[in-house]
Design an enzyme around this catalytic site. Structure first.
Site, mmCIF file in Angstrom:
data_model
loop_
_atom_site.group_PDB
_atom_site.id
_atom_site.type_symbol
_atom_site.label_atom_id
_atom_site.label_comp_id
_atom_site.label_asym_id
_atom_site.label_seq_id
_atom_site.Cartn_x
_atom_site.Cartn_y
_atom_site.Cartn_z
ATOM 1 C CB CYS A 50 -87.119 -39.599 -0.515
ATOM 2 S SG CYS A 50 -87.769 -38.890 1.017
ATOM 3 C CG ASP A 59 -81.541 -38.286 -4.139
ATOM 4 O OD1 ASP A 59 -82.116 -39.358 -3.853
ATOM 5 O OD2 ASP A 59 -82.081 -37.177 -4.055
ATOM 6 C CG HIS A 113 -85.350 -35.422 -1.085
ATOM 7 N ND1 HIS A 113 -85.964 -36.618 -1.386
ATOM 8 C CD2 HIS A 113 -84.267 -35.348 -1.909
ATOM 9 C CE1 HIS A 113 -85.310 -37.219 -2.353
ATOM 10 N NE2 HIS A 113 -84.262 -36.471 -2.683
#
Length: 780
Positions: free
Chosen positions: A343, A431, A408
């Site tokens: 991530c 994202d 995250h």
């Protein structure tokens, strides 16, 4: 149309890649040379009635770049104009010295600019601009304009202003000249454009003109009022990304490198591959959404392949990357997805492409991040009557399962949201980590932070998913066959998810510690535990499309007469024992019998179970109005061989009260090894020294030395390092390092430019990873 577009894409790809590779070849030849040195007039005479013939066009890349804040781009240094939309720039048009034996005459000569964006450009959709060069610039900021700024015998200087909503990407320019009036040999004048009108002269400028978003321009939808923030969110090349469990998170340096000459050309290729229509490429909402899917490889063979199982032998471990440019270069050279990312790597690369395009962007880390797979806005865990977790969600018809990541990382981008009611512009979450599909693609956002904060789940895009990430309640269910649903609800944890949301403080950089850490959690949700925070979730549940979502959300849980508390751990030095401790308080006037189950296991940061370390279960009695403590101790020999990537451990406790059927559970994560504090000359236990008195273009030396801190050999050891405008990404493969052994390695490099630069390095091995550090060095 499809064939035209395909030919355009293939030609663009070949041209940009060929130019890029030629630059790299030239750069390498210059580097080798520096290492070894250690120790025509084409004008044509025509009749006086013909249109002026253009011989060259100059776009003043350095001069315009200074005013457009693009001078740091390497492409500008090499002569490519890079401009920001909605702002004036200057070009110079040269004519043949003996052209018509006359100078430019504003009463006789006309100059037109024809700018095109993509194949088959059209004025109807804004991809073609036909501009008459006039004496004045009109005041409409949504129209292109051009005027004569000055002229001499053989040249004209033109001031041009692009519209503030122009498409972002590569524009091409043609210069057209013609005369206003036709003069006959006897001196009679004819009407403009008649039979005797001379043919217009057209000059095809060879330059690629890159046009970017302009957050400094008030009429641009990316406008940010505080100009100091733009120094951080558009122009800053070095960043920090916070990783690790909330009890032991730390900032790791990341080189965005958005001004590297590989970045903008690759972004152009990504936008072509994304399928985003040409006329939509002036809209930052759609551009950021397209980029969020192109950074991952899941749908369109984009930049990065994600992997989270610790098996990286056929690529680079995610923890081995120092920044975005090495990833972008590898992808650009091969046009194959790069292995591997996680991530924060996805977020680092997305931050690079957004900043390069002029879209203000920050990287944010959500500590304890929820992944709601069924739209209930809760994270549901199910257990059977023996307290074993069920590895599926019985209430999700699609078969997905909710999860909680230790952390995250995603991005926020700044823009107006004219598609939403007033007040929902500003920061928007996007994202690129492939978690869930949005409209059939692995992408997320842009989700208005204000919409997330207020629980406006009906606003585009992906607000419910982001809201759950930062503020979902964790609800645990225990099997109960007497219940219609088949499960009874245990106590919900309202505070576990979204402990902190961290980003780097603007215009501050701490290479030795974390004083540049900034918690922006209240931009995402009201203060935890307040009535406003509870109302946010109530609003979200009421607006959810998920049928029955309200049944998973309990605003006022019933009082219980036994309290449980799991004591959190922060860090455990590797090789030391630790204990799982639950404190129990019986508030009733009666004896309570408690069935307890304690578990310790290793886990990946995504919440996926690694290996079971230890488990203990039993039943015991708690007297009225009394406290008890339940403890399970885990010894080094029980966990040392079971740690997985990043050494994260999970403690889990579940308790049930026989007399009242009350059930409780809680979990906590911590890092299973201790990180030494980062100092300016140290990378973990790696001494990191660089030659003093560095000079740009002259060989220098970096020395890496370290002592193996583990009680096992380190194998497959690699040091990676880089620095924007200092040194390109380099990978050093090292020999195995024995227990307690010291290793020293000296590497030679050539600093590419003068000034203050960040030097960042990572160390990885099969046994020890995610070691990163940086140092600031001065180059003369």
């Amino acid at each position: 149309m499809a064939n035209v577009y395909r030919d355009y894409f293939n030609t663009l790809l070949e041209r940009l890649r060929t130019t890029y590779l030629e630059r790299r070849k030239e750069e390498r030849q210059n580097e080798l040379r520096l290492m070894s040195e250690e120790g025509d007039d084409s004008s044509t005479s025509t009749s006086t009635d013909s249109a002026l013939k253009v011989t060259s066009v100059t776009f003043y890349p350095q001069g315009n770049g200074k005013h457009h804040r693009t001078s740091k781009f390497q492409l500008v240094e090499r002569g490519t104009p890079i401009l920001r939309r909605g702002q004036t720039f200057f070009i110079a048009i040269a004519f043949g010295q003996d052209q018509n034996k006359r100078q430019y005459d504003s009463n006789r000569d006309e100059i037109w600019l024809r700018l095109s964006f993509g194949p088959q450009s059209s004025p109807m959709n804004g991809t073609q601009q036909v501009i008459k060069v006039d004496k004045l610039l009109h005041t409409d900021e949504n129209r292109w304009a051009a005027r004569i700024k000055g002229h001499d015998k053989n040249a004209v200087t033109i001031e041009v202003r692009s519209s503030s909503d122009s498409c972002v990407g590569i524009w091409k320019c043609k210069i057209e000249t013609k005369t206003k009036v036709t003069y006959s040999g006897a001196g009679e004048s004819g009407s403009e454009g008649g039979e005797n009108s001379p043919k217009a002269q057209v000059y095809d400028a060879p330059d690629d003109i890159y046009l970017l978003f302009n957050p400094w321009e008030p009429s641009d939808v990316t406008y940010m009022k505080d100009k100091e923030l733009l120094n951080e969110y558009v122009l800053e090349e070095m960043g920090k990304i916070w990783v690790g469990p909330h009890t032991s998170t730390r900032g790791r340096s990341w080189s965005f490198g958005q001004f590297d000459d590989s970045v903008l050309p690759l972004i152009m290729i990504l936008l072509e591959k994304s399928g985003l229509a040409l006329q939509q490429r002036g809209n930052p909402i759609l551009v950021s959404r397209a980029l969020s899917k192109m950074v991952n490889s899941n749908d369109d063979k984009g930049i990065l392949v994600g992997r989270w199982d610790g098996k990286y032998s056929d690529g680079t471990p995610p923890s081995g990357w120092t920044g975005s440019v090495p990833i972008i270069e590898q992808y650009f050279q091969t046009m194959k997805p790069v292995k591997y990312g996680q991530c924060w790597v996805f977020a680092g690369v997305l931050g690079t492409v957004c900043r390069a395009l002029g879209l203000p962007c920050r990287v944010v880390s959500n500590l304890v991040s929820a992944h709601d797979s069924n739209g209930s806005l809760t994270i549901d865990r199910y257990f059977n009557d023996k307290n074993d977790e069920i590895n599926y969600d019985p209430n999700n018809p699609h078969g997905g399962k909710d999860s909680i990541w230790n952390f995250h990382v995603w991005n926020d981008v700044f823009m107006s949201r004219r598609d939403l009611p007033k007040g929902y512009g500003g920061w928007q979450a996007i994202d690129s980590t492939p978690q869930e599909q949005s409209d059939g693609m692995y992408r997320c956002g842009p989700a208005s932070l204000e919409a997330v904060r207020k629980g406006k789940v009906g606003y585009s895009y992906d607000v419910p998913f982001v809201l759950a990430e930062v503020n979902a309640d964790v609800v645990r269910w225990r099997e109960d066959k007497s219940n219609d649903f088949g499960f009874i609800r245990m106590e919900a944890n309202k505070y576990h998810v979204g402990r902190q949301i961290l980003t780097k403080k603007p215009n501050v950089f701490d290479s030795e510690g974390d004083s540049d850490r900034w918690d922006i959690i209240e931009e995402y949700k009201p203060k935890e535990g307040t009535r406003m925070e509870r109302l946010q979730l109530v609003n979200a549940v009421q607006g959810s499309n998920r049928q029955g979502a309200a049944s998973f959300f309990e605003l006022n849980p019933k009082d219980k007469d036994v309290d449980f508390d799991l004591i959190e751990l922060e860090q455990v030095p590797v090789g030391e024992p630790f204990s799982l401790v639950v404190k129990i308080t019986n508030k009733s006037k009666e004896t309570r019998t408690v069935q307890a189950d304690l578990t310790a296991e290793s886990m990946y940061y995504t919440g996926v179970k690694g290996k079971l370390v230890k488990r203990a279960a039993g039943k015991f009695v708690v007297r009225p109005d009394s406290n008890e403590e339940l403890r399970m101790t885990v010894l080094p020999d029980e966990y040392m061989g079971k740690l997985v990537e990043y050494g994260i451990m999970k403690m889990f406790a579940i308790c049930a009260v026989d007399e009242t059927n009350q059930a409780w559970s809680e979990e906590d994560d911590f890092q299973g090894w201790h990180y030494f504090p980062l100092q300016i000359k140290y990378l973990f236990m790696i001494s990191f020294l660089v030659t003093s008195n560095l000079t740009a273009g002259k060989p220098a030396y970096a020395t890496f030395s370290f002592i193996n801190p583990l009680k096992r050999n380190l194998t497959k050891c690699v040091i990676n390092y880089e620095g924007p405008f200092l040194v390109r990404f380099s990978e050093i493969n090292l020999k195995d390092v024995g227990i307690g052994e010291e290793l020293e390695y000296v590497h030679r490099f050539i600093p590419r430019s003068s000034g203050s630069h960040q030097f960042i390095a990572t160390f990885t091995s099969k046994e020890l990873i995610d070691i990163v550090g940086s140092i600031v060095i001065e180059v003369n």
